[in-house]
Design an enzyme around this catalytic site. Structure first.
Site, PDB file in Angstrom:
ATOM      1  N   GLY A 273       0.863  -1.120  -0.103  1.00  0.00           N
ATOM      2  CA  GLY A 273      -0.044   0.022   0.043  1.00  0.00           C
ATOM      3  C   GLY A 273       0.996   1.174  -0.045  1.00  0.00           C
ATOM      4  CG  PHE A 274       0.328   6.216  -0.178  1.00  0.00           C
ATOM      5  CD1 PHE A 274       1.590   6.639  -0.294  1.00  0.00           C
ATOM      6  CD2 PHE A 274      -0.239   7.193   0.614  1.00  0.00           C
ATOM      7  CE1 PHE A 274       1.875   7.928  -0.403  1.00  0.00           C
ATOM      8  CE2 PHE A 274      -0.055   8.414   0.774  1.00  0.00           C
ATOM      9  CZ  PHE A 274       1.035   8.652   0.329  1.00  0.00           C
ATOM     10  CB  ILE A 275       1.011   4.293   4.689  1.00  0.00           C
ATOM     11  CG1 ILE A 275       0.316   5.629   4.335  1.00  0.00           C
ATOM     12  CG2 ILE A 275       1.761   4.270   5.824  1.00  0.00           C
ATOM     13  CD1 ILE A 275      -1.018   5.888   5.354  1.00  0.00           C
TER      14      ILE A 275
ATOM     15  CE1 TYR B 214     -10.699   3.348   6.657  1.00  0.00           C
ATOM     16  CE2 TYR B 214     -11.258   5.586   6.890  1.00  0.00           C
ATOM     17  CZ  TYR B 214     -10.490   4.598   6.842  1.00  0.00           C
ATOM     18  OH  TYR B 214      -8.946   5.050   6.906  1.00  0.00           O
TER      19      TYR B 214
ATOM     20  CE  LYS C 291      -8.613   1.718   9.204  1.00  0.00           C
ATOM     21  NZ  LYS C 291      -7.374   1.006   9.175  1.00  0.00           N
TER      22      LYS C 291
HETATM   23  N1  LIG Z   1      -3.642   7.641   3.625  1.00  0.00           N
HETATM   24  C1  LIG Z   1      -4.321   8.027   4.296  1.00  0.00           C
HETATM   25  O1  LIG Z   1      -4.507   9.495   4.242  1.00  0.00           O
HETATM   26  C2  LIG Z   1      -5.094   7.470   5.582  1.00  0.00           C
HETATM   27  C3  LIG Z   1      -5.596   8.290   6.445  1.00  0.00           C
HETATM   28  C4  LIG Z   1      -6.091   7.385   7.641  1.00  0.00           C
HETATM   29  C5  LIG Z   1      -5.867   6.336   7.777  1.00  0.00           C
HETATM   30  N2  LIG Z   1      -5.307   5.594   6.959  1.00  0.00           N
HETATM   31  C6  LIG Z   1      -4.853   4.038   7.098  1.00  0.00           C
HETATM   32  O2  LIG Z   1      -3.474   3.769   6.769  1.00  0.00           O
HETATM   33  C7  LIG Z   1      -3.466   2.380   6.430  1.00  0.00           C
HETATM   34  C8  LIG Z   1      -2.570   2.419   5.160  1.00  0.00           C
HETATM   35  O3  LIG Z   1      -3.432   3.158   4.205  1.00  0.00           O
HETATM   36  P1  LIG Z   1      -3.123   3.576   2.671  1.00  0.00           P
HETATM   37  O4  LIG Z   1      -3.203   5.115   2.418  1.00  0.00           O
HETATM   38  O5  LIG Z   1      -1.411   3.252   2.603  1.00  0.00           O
HETATM   39  O6  LIG Z   1      -3.976   2.652   1.947  1.00  0.00           O
HETATM   40  P2  LIG Z   1      -3.647   1.575   0.970  1.00  0.00           P
HETATM   41  O7  LIG Z   1      -5.072   1.140   0.456  1.00  0.00           O
HETATM   42  O8  LIG Z   1      -2.601   2.124  -0.167  1.00  0.00           O
HETATM   43  O9  LIG Z   1      -2.998   0.326   1.355  1.00  0.00           O
HETATM   44  C9  LIG Z   1      -3.558  -0.677   2.228  1.00  0.00           C
HETATM   45  C10 LIG Z   1      -2.846  -2.144   1.496  1.00  0.00           C
HETATM   46  O10 LIG Z   1      -3.654  -3.168   2.165  1.00  0.00           O
HETATM   47  C11 LIG Z   1      -3.982  -4.049   1.377  1.00  0.00           C
HETATM   48  N3  LIG Z   1      -5.209  -4.883   1.837  1.00  0.00           N
HETATM   49  C12 LIG Z   1      -6.613  -4.344   1.760  1.00  0.00           C
HETATM   50  N4  LIG Z   1      -7.289  -5.282   2.205  1.00  0.00           N
HETATM   51  C13 LIG Z   1      -6.385  -6.216   2.882  1.00  0.00           C
HETATM   52  C14 LIG Z   1      -6.675  -7.702   3.336  1.00  0.00           C
HETATM   53  N5  LIG Z   1      -7.900  -7.692   3.765  1.00  0.00           N
HETATM   54  N6  LIG Z   1      -5.709  -8.145   3.551  1.00  0.00           N
HETATM   55  C15 LIG Z   1      -4.443  -7.966   3.133  1.00  0.00           C
HETATM   56  N7  LIG Z   1      -4.168  -6.685   2.640  1.00  0.00           N
HETATM   57  C16 LIG Z   1      -5.059  -5.999   2.519  1.00  0.00           C
HETATM   58  C17 LIG Z   1      -4.414  -3.457  -0.037  1.00  0.00           C
HETATM   59  O11 LIG Z   1      -4.067  -4.243  -0.996  1.00  0.00           O
HETATM   60  C18 LIG Z   1      -3.400  -2.133   0.178  1.00  0.00           C
HETATM   61  O12 LIG Z   1      -2.203  -2.387  -0.540  1.00  0.00           O
HETATM   62  C19 LIG Z   1      -5.028   1.901   6.143  1.00  0.00           C
HETATM   63  O13 LIG Z   1      -5.566   1.047   7.235  1.00  0.00           O
HETATM   64  C20 LIG Z   1      -5.881   3.140   6.172  1.00  0.00           C
HETATM   65  O14 LIG Z   1      -7.164   3.066   6.792  1.00  0.00           O
HETATM   66  C21 LIG Z   1      -4.924   6.160   5.724  1.00  0.00           C
END
Ligand SMILES: NC(=O)c1ccc[n+]([C@@H]2O[C@H](COP(=O)([O-])OP(=O)(O)OC[C@H]3O[C@@H](n4cnc5c(N)ncnc54)[C@H](O)[C@@H]3O)[C@@H](O)[C@H]2O)c1
Length: 336
Positions: free
Chosen positions: A11-13, A153, A157
């Site tokens: 994922g991104f983060i 969502y 969380k």
């Molecule tokens: N980007 C933001 O601004 C933001 C803000 C608040 C919270 N978050 C939280 O941070 C975390 C990372 O976010 P992100 O922006 O990198 O999102 P993202 O969607 O890029 O990364 C999440 C990764 O998890 C994988 N994934 C999803 N469901 C899955 C599952 N059931 N089993 C295994 N892998 C799974 C996806 O393929 C994806 O690569 C998430 O939990 C998100 O809710 C992000």
């Protein structure tokens, strides 16, 4: 060599967190199901950069697959777990709530059950600023009540936070819950505003601006966020012996459990954010002014004092620099 398990690694983060831990001498096991919620090729490209490290092991599966995490924990005995895998996004949770239930709630349950059997030194789980829901007092503080989530969502969380707290209390598992605030930067998510706006502006297409542009976000640059996560890994919460907690600390009186905002302590107007994208692309946006989206909130703003107190660090990248870095990456990546 310590081992870290990072879920949501492609994922991104997650991809930034993995890289940072590998650079810092961790062996990293990255789990990701490569969901098709957005462009899988982008996830594969992020993962390619991780596979160049010999101490990186990639596992493609869902966190909620029964027995999967238990066998990973048994084989790898991770010292640290950073749990980022989730179905993210506010709007999609109205369309497909079940995927949130499965990934976010059942997945977290499987993780905690595995940790109960093979306890890591510290687990850090991603929650969100959306957990503050309808709260109007800004900036948002971790010790504020947060009982009125506005989207499914956010509700999943917030539920993860409660579920994790019970495991921290019952099984003495040190757990930090992050509340992230609109994270942005290179390799960012195609479903988020910065990506959508940049793409549309470069294609001379209109951008959808919700709540007629009257929105504020505490935009957090991804490298700052990852630096904060890295420092928090070494700041595991300890259950207070006498149940006493310092003023301003979200530490639980009955568990090694804490919630920490990671944000800039700065709310930026959406119109100013768009102006920075225009500046970085050298093009002006055609705005399609829209009503507020269901489930969304008009403003988020983090009080980042607790992060500072725990780590000595405050995110510092300003929006103009962060947006310019994103646009530079986007143009190079998509050759546009
Ligand atoms: N980007 C933001 O601004 C933001 C803000 C608040 C919270 N978050 C939280 O941070 C975390 C990372 O976010 P992100 O922006 O990198 O999102 P993202 O969607 O890029 O990364 C999440 C990764 O998890 C994988 N994934 C999803 N469901 C899955 C599952 N059931 N089993 C295994 N892998 C799974 C996806 O393929 C994806 O690569 C998430 O939990 C998100 O809710 C992000």
């Amino acid at each position: 060599m310590p081992t870290a398990l990072v879920t949501g690694a492609a994922g991104f983060i997650g991809s930034f967190v993995c890289r940072r831990l590998l650079e810092d001498g961790y062996r990293v096991v990255g789990l990701d199901c490569m969901s098709d919620y957005y462009d899988v090729a982008l996830k594969e490209r992020r993962e390619d950069t991780l596979l160049t490290y010999e101490n990186y092991r990639s596992v493609h599966d869902k966190v909620e697959t029964p027995g999967l995490l238990m066998s990973l924990f048994e084989a790898e005995k991770p010292n640290v777990v950073v749990h980022l895998a989730a179905q993210a996004g506010v709007r999609y949770s109205i369309e497909n709530p079940r995927s949130y239930l499965e990934s976010n709630i059942v997945g977290t349950f499987e993780l905690l059950e595995s940790a109960r059997a093979f306890p890591p030194q510290h687990m850090l789980l991603a929650s969100t600023s959306s957990a503050y829901g309808a709260n109007e007092d800004m900036p948002y503080c971790e010790t504020d009540k947060a009982d009125h989530q506005m989207s499914f969502y956010a509700a999943t969380k917030k539920s993860m936070e409660s579920i994790a707290h019970s495991y921290a209390h019952l099984f003495d598992l040190p757990i930090t819950m992050f509340r992230f605030f609109t994270v942005y930067g290179p390799w960012g998510r195609p479903d988020m505003a910065l990506f959508k706006f940049t793409k549309a502006i470069l294609e001379n297409a209109p951008i959808d601006v919700y709540n007629h542009g009257d929105m504020k976000r505490d935009f957090t640059y991804v490298e700052d966020l990852v630096h904060a996560i890295r420092l928090l890994i070494d700041a595991a919460p300890v259950r207070p012996a006498d149940g006493k907690v310092e003023e301003g600390d979200s530490l639980s009186p009955v568990a090694p459990f804490r919630v920490v905002n990671i944000g800039n302590n700065d709310a930026v107007q959406l119109v100013d954010f768009i102006a920075e994208i225009e500046k970085a692309t050298g093009k002006s946006a055609e705005r399609n002014l829209m009503a507020m989206q269901a489930g969304d909130v008009p403003a988020t703003w983090a009080n980042a004092d607790l992060l500072k107190k725990l780590t000595g660090y405050t995110p510092k990248t300003a929006v103009p620099e962060g947006v310019a870095n994103f646009v530079r990456w986007f143009r190079q990546y998509y050759d546009t």
